[in-house]
Write a protein that holds these residues in place. Structure first.
Motif, PDB file in Angstrom:
ATOM      1  N   THR A  61      16.616  -1.115 -28.497  1.00 55.05           N
ATOM      2  CA  THR A  61      16.022   0.221 -28.612  1.00 55.05           C
ATOM      3  C   THR A  61      15.263   0.578 -27.343  1.00 55.05           C
ATOM      4  N   LEU A  62      14.394  -0.340 -26.909  1.00 53.39           N
ATOM      5  CA  LEU A  62      13.548  -0.059 -25.749  1.00 53.39           C
ATOM      6  C   LEU A  62      14.383   0.014 -24.475  1.00 53.39           C
ATOM      7  N   ARG A 113      16.190   3.345 -24.316  1.00 58.42           N
ATOM      8  CA  ARG A 113      15.307   4.459 -23.976  1.00 58.42           C
ATOM      9  C   ARG A 113      14.919   4.396 -22.496  1.00 58.42           C
ATOM     10  N   ILE A 155      14.701   6.846 -18.861  1.00 60.57           N
ATOM     11  CA  ILE A 155      13.465   7.050 -18.106  1.00 60.57           C
ATOM     12  C   ILE A 155      13.658   6.610 -16.665  1.00 60.57           C
ATOM     13  N   ARG A 171       4.773   0.823 -16.531  1.00 60.42           N
ATOM     14  CA  ARG A 171       5.190   1.589 -17.710  1.00 60.42           C
ATOM     15  C   ARG A 171       5.202   0.754 -18.980  1.00 60.42           C
ATOM     16  N   MET A 189       3.308   2.055 -22.167  1.00 63.10           N
ATOM     17  CA  MET A 189       4.100   2.250 -23.381  1.00 63.10           C
ATOM     18  C   MET A 189       3.556   1.380 -24.504  1.00 63.10           C
ATOM     19  N   SER A 209       0.473   2.919 -25.938  1.00 65.39           N
ATOM     20  CA  SER A 209       0.719   4.086 -26.772  1.00 65.39           C
ATOM     21  C   SER A 209       1.332   3.675 -28.110  1.00 65.39           C
ATOM     22  N   ARG A 216      -0.468   3.932 -32.102  1.00 63.33           N
ATOM     23  CA  ARG A 216       0.110   4.476 -33.327  1.00 63.33           C
ATOM     24  C   ARG A 216       0.341   3.367 -34.362  1.00 63.33           C
ATOM     25  N   VAL A 232      11.053   2.431 -38.054  1.00 63.74           N
ATOM     26  CA  VAL A 232      11.169   3.896 -38.101  1.00 63.74           C
ATOM     27  C   VAL A 232      11.957   4.285 -39.336  1.00 63.74           C
ATOM     28  N   ILE A 273      -4.354   9.022 -30.501  1.00 64.66           N
ATOM     29  CA  ILE A 273      -4.383   9.419 -29.083  1.00 64.66           C
ATOM     30  C   ILE A 273      -3.048  10.039 -28.704  1.00 64.66           C
ATOM     31  N   PHE A 298      -1.072  10.737 -25.446  1.00 63.00           N
ATOM     32  CA  PHE A 298      -1.152  10.334 -24.043  1.00 63.00           C
ATOM     33  C   PHE A 298      -0.673  11.440 -23.118  1.00 63.00           C
ATOM     34  N   ASP A 314       1.369  11.460 -20.438  1.00 60.15           N
ATOM     35  CA  ASP A 314       2.796  11.547 -20.139  1.00 60.15           C
ATOM     36  C   ASP A 314       3.581  11.257 -21.412  1.00 60.15           C
ATOM     37  N   ASP A 342       6.527  10.650 -21.900  1.00 62.98           N
ATOM     38  CA  ASP A 342       7.503   9.573 -21.752  1.00 62.98           C
ATOM     39  C   ASP A 342       6.873   8.201 -22.006  1.00 62.98           C
ATOM     40  N   GLN A 343       5.535   8.154 -21.904  1.00 63.22           N
ATOM     41  CA  GLN A 343       4.833   6.913 -22.236  1.00 63.22           C
ATOM     42  C   GLN A 343       4.877   6.661 -23.730  1.00 63.22           C
ATOM     43  N   GLN A 344       4.994   7.744 -24.474  1.00 62.63           N
ATOM     44  CA  GLN A 344       4.770   7.644 -25.901  1.00 62.63           C
ATOM     45  C   GLN A 344       6.074   7.611 -26.696  1.00 62.63           C
ATOM     46  N   LEU A 345       7.087   8.332 -26.207  1.00 67.69           N
ATOM     47  CA  LEU A 345       8.347   8.401 -26.941  1.00 67.69           C
ATOM     48  C   LEU A 345       9.175   7.161 -26.625  1.00 67.69           C
ATOM     49  N   PHE A 346       9.327   6.304 -27.595  1.00 67.42           N
ATOM     50  CA  PHE A 346      10.077   5.075 -27.351  1.00 67.42           C
ATOM     51  C   PHE A 346      11.480   5.176 -27.919  1.00 67.42           C
ATOM     52  N   SER A 347      11.687   6.137 -28.814  1.00 70.29           N
ATOM     53  CA  SER A 347      12.986   6.242 -29.460  1.00 70.29           C
ATOM     54  C   SER A 347      13.775   7.384 -28.844  1.00 70.29           C
ATOM     55  N   ASP A 376      11.126   8.807 -33.859  1.00 69.46           N
ATOM     56  CA  ASP A 376       9.907   8.578 -33.100  1.00 69.46           C
ATOM     57  C   ASP A 376       8.689   9.068 -33.876  1.00 69.46           C
ATOM     58  N   THR A 399      15.790  12.415 -27.142  1.00 69.69           N
ATOM     59  CA  THR A 399      14.543  12.731 -26.430  1.00 69.69           C
ATOM     60  C   THR A 399      14.759  12.951 -24.935  1.00 69.69           C
ATOM     61  N   LYS A 407       8.943  17.499 -25.093  1.00 71.00           N
ATOM     62  CA  LYS A 407       8.557  16.102 -25.295  1.00 71.00           C
ATOM     63  C   LYS A 407       7.095  16.016 -25.712  1.00 71.00           C
TER      64      LYS A 407
END
Lengths: 260, 309
Positions: free
Chosen positions: A156-157, A160, A164, A206, A210, A213, A217, A225, B94, B96, B98, B100-105, B111, B147, B155
């Motif tokens: 998954t990571l 993604r 990026i 990053r 990441m 963040s 959550r 998910v 929080i 963030f 950016d 892109d820092q937060q969306l991992f899916s 997500d 995304t 985003k």
């Protein structure tokens, strides 16, 4: 790569549950790897039909995708077709190299054709799956098939981050080009080195942010998910899948082409 | 029930006491910072880059642990055990800087579902929360898109939805309007207003002085890890030496108002306007006949030519 992902979201088969698509693609791929040339052509035709006509992925895009694996395949097949032997009698065409001769024999050509057909069939199964099924659907299905969670999470990571970093790399490349970083071969090489090292540093940076963040959550040990709901594959299509694979299996059993 | 207890004042929602932290043991990112944030307020944290805003935020959510000092949420000192942290992160979200820092899916829906799934809600409840969050942030139509195809603003909205789906009481916004188009900034501010109306406590860091001044009802100024000032935006932004020392600037509405007051067109007694609309309303009172005589076309042209020569 990014084109494939975009198609996976834009095609009409996206709405279907990934289970049947994945099961069909994988079974057919395995059967294709033990089938003869004709059956492989059949697989290629079936997968093209499903992808282009049924799922409405643009045909040109589908064919263009083959260019990349085809380059590798052509080279591989060529080296298989070429046979080095002591006597030139069996060869259709050969050149002498000292005591040996290098050339094409009917057996060699057959083998190369089979290799080409099987790989082509396998690739078409993969393309069918990749172009009709978004990544997270495949992921969810792998989870249901009890693939180790760590593996799925990493995929998954990685998936993604490909996007990026691709964007990041394009940005850096543009910034370098704007300062004449890609003027000639030498500067290009140097710039590429800088680009890679800079991407590497950014990766570490990053991953930290990441991770933060995700933790913010409530991340503890797994990326859980909720999956979107998908429609079941229509019965007629499912039946078609099963019949097709049964015919392939029958052909393999009758002709015993596993060995050839 | 609690309302009856007059003796016991309700504890501040968030209190930070003498908080110090350093990343590399040499420079203090936070240096005995203290602040308290009441419930339901719109709080702005001002300060230059590297003043410690983001570090502070990461403490409020329990991601970083203080080297000394403490963080209290609803009067309780933050504990760093797993269950306590989970409780804290449900309360304090929080967003963030950016996205892109937060969306991992790759998938918008998945997500957004990440937070509520971590809170171990049943599936139907997760779905309901995701859909609600998508509605508030208006990203429902992005649901079917990966995304990486979304614009920065989109985003950002998905990232916000991902936090809202957890329904936190406190929402921390780390420079939420950075690199957004002006109309998107406005849209974002409307969204924050909706959240404020819903009773959320919002804490925002920003470099946009006009925005901070117009929006906040409580400001903190950070400088080199220290909280050097706090107060209402009127107090903070009328303190010229304070602004200069911390590399902050006066919002344009205040500059214009000062100029108009100096010209004798606005009474010094009217309370300072917070927004463009308030300033313009105050300017409506200006005696237009006086304006005309002061600024006749000839005079205007003459002042123009003298400026040029």
């Amino acid at each position: 790569m990014i084109g494939i992902a975009d198609q996976a979201y834009a095609n009409t088969w996206r709405i279907f549950h990934p289970r049947d698509k994945m099961a069909f693609a994988l079974t057919t791929m395995i059967l294709g790897l033990i089938s003869g040339v004709t059956a492989c052509l059949g697989i290629f035709a079936a997968m093209s039909y499903l992808t282009v006509i049924r799922a409405q992925v643009p045909g040109r895009f589908f064919l263009r995708l083959y260019l990349i694996p085809f380059c590798f395949l052509a080279m591989g097949a060529l080296s298989v077709a070429l046979t080095l032997s002591a006597d030139a009698a069996a060869a259709l065409w050969a050149i002498r190299l000292g005591g040996y001769c290098l050339g094409f024999t009917p057996a060699g050509i057959d083998q190369a054709a089979l290799l080409l057909a099987r790989s082509g069939a396998a690739v078409s199964c993969l393309f069918f799956l990749a172009l009709t099924t978004p990544w997270e659907d495949i992921n969810g299905q792998l989870e249901r098939w009890r693939v180790p969670y760590l593996l799925i999470e990493m995929m998954t990571l990685v998936y993604r981050f490909i996007f990026i970093f691709w964007q990041q790399a394009v940005t850096i490349h543009t910034a370098q080009a704007a300062r004449l970083g890609h003027l000639d071969f030498q500067t290009s090489l140097r710039s590429l080195g800088c680009l890679i090292s800079s991407l590497f540093v950014q990766t570490i940076d990053r991953t930290h942010t990441m991770y933060n963040s995700l933790v913010a959550r409530g991340y503890t040990d797994s990326l859980r998910v909720l999956e979107e709901e998908r429609l079941p594959t229509p019965w007629s299509t499912k039946l078609g899948f099963i019949l097709f694979d049964l015919v392939l299996l029958g052909l393999v059993l009758v002709k015993g082409s596993v060995v050839s | 029930m609690k309302k009856g207890g007059l003796k016991e004042a309700r504890p501040q929602l968030i209190a930070v006491e003498n908080l110090s932290f350093s990343y590399d043991k040499r420079v203090l990112a936070l240096d005995r910072a203290s602040m308290s944030i009441p419930r339901g307020r719109k709080v702005v944290i001002l300060g230059a880059n590297g003043a410690g805003k983001s570090t502070l935020f990461l403490h409020l959510n329990g991601i970083l642990r203080p080297k000394s000092g403490r963080v209290l949420v609803e009067g309780q000192e933050v504990e760093y055990s797993r269950s306590h942290l989970s409780e804290l992160r449900k309360k304090v979200g929080i967003i963030f800087q950016d996205p892109d820092q937060q969306l991992f899916s790759v998938n918008v829906f998945q997500d957004i579902s990440f937070g509520p799934m971590n809170l171990k809600y049943p599936r139907a409840e997760v779905k309901r929360r995701v859909e609600q969050a998508m509605e508030i942030t208006r990203v429902a139509d992005l649901q079917g898109r990966p995304t990486h195809q979304l614009s920065h603003g989109q985003k950002k909205r998905v990232a916000i939805a991902g936090v809202l789906a957890m329904d936190p009481e406190v929402i921390i916004l780390d420079e939420p309007t950075a690199s957004l188009e002006p109309c998107l900034v406005e849209e974002m501010m409307q969204l924050f207003e909706t959240l404020h109306q819903a009773g959320k406590t919002l804490i925002m860091s920003t470099h946009d002085m006009d925005l901070a001044y117009g929006w906040a009802d409580l400001c903190f100024v950070l400088n080199q890890g220290r909280v050097v000032a706090h107060g209402s935006p009127e107090e903070i932004f009328s303190d010229q030496p304070l602004l200069r020392q911390n590399n902050l600037q006066q919002p344009w509405v205040l500059k214009v108002r000062e100029k108009l007051t100096a010209m004798g067109l606005l009474a010094a007694s009217i309370c300072p306007p917070r927004t463009e609309a308030q300033l313009f309303a105050a300017m409506n009172c200006i005696d237009s006949s006086g304006m005309k005589s002061n600024l006749s076309p000839e005079l205007y042209l003459a002042s123009n030519t003298t400026a040029k020569s």
